[in-house]
Design a protein around this motif. Sequence first.
Motif, PDB file in Angstrom:
ATOM      1  N   ASP A 268       0.959  -1.055   0.080  1.00 15.24           N
ATOM      2  CA  ASP A 268       0.058   0.159   0.095  1.00 15.24           C
ATOM      3  C   ASP A 268       1.103   1.214  -0.235  1.00 15.24           C
ATOM      4  OD1 ASP A 268      -3.199   0.495   0.933  1.00 15.24           O
ATOM      5  OD2 ASP A 268      -1.574   2.034   1.332  1.00 15.24           O
ATOM      6  N   ARG A 269       0.533   2.181  -0.725  1.00 19.12           N
ATOM      7  CA  ARG A 269       1.297   3.672  -0.832  1.00 19.12           C
ATOM      8  C   ARG A 269       1.706   4.095   0.503  1.00 19.12           C
ATOM      9  NH1 ARG A 269       0.312   8.721  -4.639  1.00 19.12           N
ATOM     10  NH2 ARG A 269       2.289   9.742  -4.292  1.00 19.12           N
ATOM     11  N   HIS A 270       0.685   3.917   1.433  1.00 17.18           N
ATOM     12  CA  HIS A 270       0.692   4.835   2.544  1.00 17.18           C
ATOM     13  C   HIS A 270       0.674   3.835   3.916  1.00 17.18           C
ATOM     14  CE1 HIS A 270       0.607   8.542   0.611  1.00 17.18           C
ATOM     15  NE2 HIS A 270      -0.547   8.104   0.036  1.00 17.18           N
ATOM     16  N   LEU A 271       1.042   2.721   3.740  1.00 21.63           N
ATOM     17  CA  LEU A 271       1.197   1.893   4.925  1.00 21.63           C
ATOM     18  C   LEU A 271       2.569   1.242   5.189  1.00 21.63           C
ATOM     19  CD1 LEU A 271      -1.845  -0.764   5.156  1.00 21.63           C
ATOM     20  CD2 LEU A 271      -1.395   1.402   6.417  1.00 21.63           C
TER      21      LEU A 271
ATOM     22  N   ALA B 160       5.584   4.363  11.734  1.00 20.55           N
ATOM     23  CA  ALA B 160       5.292   5.972  11.707  1.00 20.55           C
ATOM     24  C   ALA B 160       3.859   6.297  11.812  1.00 20.55           C
ATOM     25  CB  ALA B 160       5.880   6.389  10.406  1.00 20.55           C
ATOM     26  N   GLU B 161       3.192   5.737  12.481  1.00 18.00           N
ATOM     27  CA  GLU B 161       1.809   6.103  12.813  1.00 18.00           C
ATOM     28  C   GLU B 161       1.566   6.415  14.269  1.00 18.00           C
ATOM     29  OE1 GLU B 161      -1.482   4.106  10.784  1.00 18.00           O
ATOM     30  OE2 GLU B 161      -0.444   4.084   9.065  1.00 18.00           O
ATOM     31  N   ARG B 162       1.687   7.797  14.737  1.00 17.75           N
ATOM     32  CA  ARG B 162       1.636   7.915  15.988  1.00 17.75           C
ATOM     33  C   ARG B 162       0.942   9.187  16.258  1.00 17.75           C
ATOM     34  NH1 ARG B 162       6.151   9.054  20.342  1.00 17.75           N
ATOM     35  NH2 ARG B 162       7.348   9.762  18.553  1.00 17.75           N
ATOM     36  N   GLY B 163      -0.085   9.220  17.268  1.00 19.40           N
ATOM     37  CA  GLY B 163      -1.051  10.358  17.326  1.00 19.40           C
ATOM     38  C   GLY B 163      -2.002  10.256  18.411  1.00 19.40           C
TER      39      GLY B 163
ATOM     40  N   HIS C 158      -3.653   7.379  16.548  1.00 15.40           N
ATOM     41  CA  HIS C 158      -3.034   6.138  15.955  1.00 15.40           C
ATOM     42  C   HIS C 158      -1.709   5.736  17.141  1.00 15.40           C
ATOM     43  CE1 HIS C 158      -4.359   8.517  12.413  1.00 15.40           C
ATOM     44  NE2 HIS C 158      -4.149   7.466  11.913  1.00 15.40           N
TER      45      HIS C 158
ATOM     46  N   ASN D 170      -7.262  12.803  -0.814  1.00 15.85           N
ATOM     47  CA  ASN D 170      -6.934  12.337   0.450  1.00 15.85           C
ATOM     48  C   ASN D 170      -6.814  13.884   1.528  1.00 15.85           C
ATOM     49  OD1 ASN D 170      -7.081   9.564   0.509  1.00 15.85           O
ATOM     50  ND2 ASN D 170      -5.211   9.548  -0.467  1.00 15.85           N
ATOM     51  N   LEU D 171      -6.299  14.635   0.735  1.00 16.41           N
ATOM     52  CA  LEU D 171      -5.936  15.910   1.579  1.00 16.41           C
ATOM     53  C   LEU D 171      -7.355  16.634   1.924  1.00 16.41           C
ATOM     54  CD1 LEU D 171      -4.038  17.958   3.006  1.00 16.41           C
ATOM     55  CD2 LEU D 171      -4.221  19.295   0.886  1.00 16.41           C
TER      56      LEU D 171
ATOM     57  N   ALA E 113      -9.241  14.187   4.397  1.00 14.47           N
ATOM     58  CA  ALA E 113      -8.873  14.629   5.822  1.00 14.47           C
ATOM     59  C   ALA E 113      -9.290  15.786   6.327  1.00 14.47           C
ATOM     60  CB  ALA E 113      -7.205  14.297   6.064  1.00 14.47           C
TER      61      ALA E 113
ATOM     62  N   GLU F 268     -13.889  14.227   6.479  1.00 14.99           N
ATOM     63  CA  GLU F 268     -13.884  13.323   7.694  1.00 14.99           C
ATOM     64  C   GLU F 268     -14.199  14.276   8.879  1.00 14.99           C
ATOM     65  OE1 GLU F 268      -9.788  11.568   8.026  1.00 14.99           O
ATOM     66  OE2 GLU F 268     -10.642   9.792   6.978  1.00 14.99           O
TER      67      GLU F 268
ATOM     68  N   GLU G  83     -12.280   7.525  11.887  1.00  9.69           N
ATOM     69  CA  GLU G  83     -12.541   6.580  11.232  1.00  9.69           C
ATOM     70  C   GLU G  83     -12.126   5.004  12.136  1.00  9.69           C
ATOM     71  OE1 GLU G  83      -9.275   5.804   8.242  1.00  9.69           O
ATOM     72  OE2 GLU G  83      -9.792   3.882   7.894  1.00  9.69           O
TER      73      GLU G  83
ATOM     74  N   ARG H 112       4.864   4.163  26.455  1.00 11.30           N
ATOM     75  CA  ARG H 112       5.077   3.244  27.854  1.00 11.30           C
ATOM     76  C   ARG H 112       5.020   2.034  27.580  1.00 11.30           C
ATOM     77  NH1 ARG H 112       1.924   6.528  32.403  1.00 11.30           N
ATOM     78  NH2 ARG H 112       2.504   8.722  31.964  1.00 11.30           N
TER      79      ARG H 112
ATOM     80  N   PHE I  52      -1.565  14.245  14.504  1.00  8.47           N
ATOM     81  CA  PHE I  52      -1.172  13.141  13.452  1.00  8.47           C
ATOM     82  C   PHE I  52      -2.432  12.898  12.738  1.00  8.47           C
ATOM     83  CE2 PHE I  52      -0.558   9.073  11.730  1.00  8.47           C
ATOM     84  CZ  PHE I  52       0.326   9.172  10.956  1.00  8.47           C
ATOM     85  N   ARG I  53      -2.755  13.131  11.402  1.00  8.36           N
ATOM     86  CA  ARG I  53      -3.891  12.703  11.030  1.00  8.36           C
ATOM     87  C   ARG I  53      -3.500  11.729   9.817  1.00  8.36           C
ATOM     88  NH1 ARG I  53      -8.687  14.971  10.330  1.00  8.36           N
ATOM     89  NH2 ARG I  53      -8.809  17.239  11.533  1.00  8.36           N
ATOM     90  N   LYS I  54      -4.365  10.817   9.537  1.00 10.13           N
ATOM     91  CA  LYS I  54      -4.026   9.847   8.567  1.00 10.13           C
ATOM     92  C   LYS I  54      -5.215   9.174   7.894  1.00 10.13           C
ATOM     93  CE  LYS I  54      -1.008   6.174   6.673  1.00 10.13           C
ATOM     94  NZ  LYS I  54      -2.103   5.404   6.250  1.00 10.13           N
TER      95      LYS I  54
ATOM     96  N   LEU J 172      -0.578  13.280   7.514  1.00  3.08           N
ATOM     97  CA  LEU J 172      -0.322  14.546   7.726  1.00  3.08           C
ATOM     98  C   LEU J 172      -0.049  14.836   9.081  1.00  3.08           C
ATOM     99  CD1 LEU J 172      -3.748  15.610   5.758  1.00  3.08           C
ATOM    100  CD2 LEU J 172      -1.263  15.870   4.736  1.00  3.08           C
TER     101      LEU J 172
END
Lengths: 330, 189
Positions: free
Chosen positions: A52-55, A106-109, A112, A198-199, A202, A206, A249, A329, B29-31, B38
């Motif tokens: 996947d392009r973004h995974l 690289a998914e952290r927020g 995420h 996608n921009l 988002a 969304e 989502e 943690r 962080f948005r995806k 983003l």
Amino acid sequence: MTGFQQDDFLPTASLEMLRLRASLLERLRAFFSRHEFLEVETPLLSADTVIDRHLDPLSVTLFEDPRISEVGRQMWLQTSPEFAMKRLLAAGAERIYQVTRAFRGAERGAHHNPEFTMVEWYRVGDSMETGMALLSELAGEMLATDRVSQISYREAFLRHVGIDPHAASASELEAAATNLGIAIPSDMPCGDRDEWLNLLLATLVEPKLGVAAPEILYDYPASQAALAQVRNDNPPVAERFELYVNGVELANGYHELLDPSVLRERNQRTNLLRQADGKLPLRGDSRLLEAMEHGLPSCVGVALGFDRLVMVAAGANCLSKVMAFPIDRA
Amino acid sequence: MATYKTSEFKKGLKVQIDGEPYIMIEMNFRKPGKGAALYECRLRNLIRNTIASKTYRGGETLESADVEEIAAQYLYRQADTFVFMDNKTFEQYELSAEQVGDDWKYLKEGLPISMVLYNNNPIAISPPNHVELLVTECEPGAKGDTATNVTKPAKVETGGEFAVPIFIKEGNVIRIDTRTGSYIERVNN
């Protein structure tokens, strides 16, 4: 300066929240049991990974000699159990689900975490409509509501951006983003329609989805089919759907692609895009393709982020309130 | 000069944009589904105190701001000026109420803080993650009520107000998370 770290061993979620989490999981298992789904377990570590392009999958080296632990076969931590579960369908399983861990680099927020709990299920014979109905029923039951609405990708863009996502050119999408005052990243690839979509999705669409009630977005642009079938409407659309609650989502579903030659083509195209983004291409051959050559029955598959479901059910605003130990943690 | 990758972006990061220092005050962080990541940032200009919103895609970098951080402590407040002291040199620094922002609620005498200097001028402070504060005013709670999800306002020694559980009484010391402004626990006393 990090000199003030205290109580770092403690969970970030309260015990009360962990009790809610456990009871939701119990209800979820009861739901699938009532619908006669078989609970299955498949490997977290696999030789195959989705392209996947973004995974961005995380890899692990399966070393033979512990003294040279960097030498060995590269295995992938699963971004979802999709490949393995489809192999079970090809072997004759008809209704399967699992509750597992998925990993994404690289998914952290707030919404995420690189490691998270995913619920994934497949039912043979489903159309996109019946697959969406099952997801609606589950969402209604878990979130205690009898109203789950649906909106097509096109309708959502017309309503919230004022533009037809299937007809607009990249420059029209760019103009819409500029006119609507979005902070545009400086390195947006200009001519890339999907990146603009996608921009806009988002930032403008969304946040408006699932506000009054859980809402399913469906019929994605054919260029964003991933592993979904494309329906030959005018224009063609991907039979893909996502569930949103309060702009978050929660789930992603496909009326699954069955044709291995189409998957090969998509893999090649995706790998070119990955390389254009400066990422490594991923190996296209997989046991999923073998299973598809053998014959995959027509089905719908859905992946649901369980942590996000708990977050939404609890009215919390970030995953750390519903996970005992998020990545900081872990 | 060091650079930060998007994966290192977080609240509190000090970065240089167009030659001026900024602090990241929010990082979201948005995806979307299968879309690109983003990083939506709100940044405060450390000199002019203006706020900027910027969005970055994964893989971009920002330079670190040319600022120095020192360990200091809070001394006292004089009208709209807050006075701090460098723990090493004992030099005193003054910040305006605007520069201190909402953090004034945590400032009790002697509180260790970290102070940011830009060209030797103080421009911002950050308090420790957890601060213990004495409750000076609050309504008495119903007897025997030990619920933690029902809250009431409590005034503390600094004059700041926090939402606390019903069982908290005047004279209690409470621990507050300064990153969220939320109550953590009562400190035994």
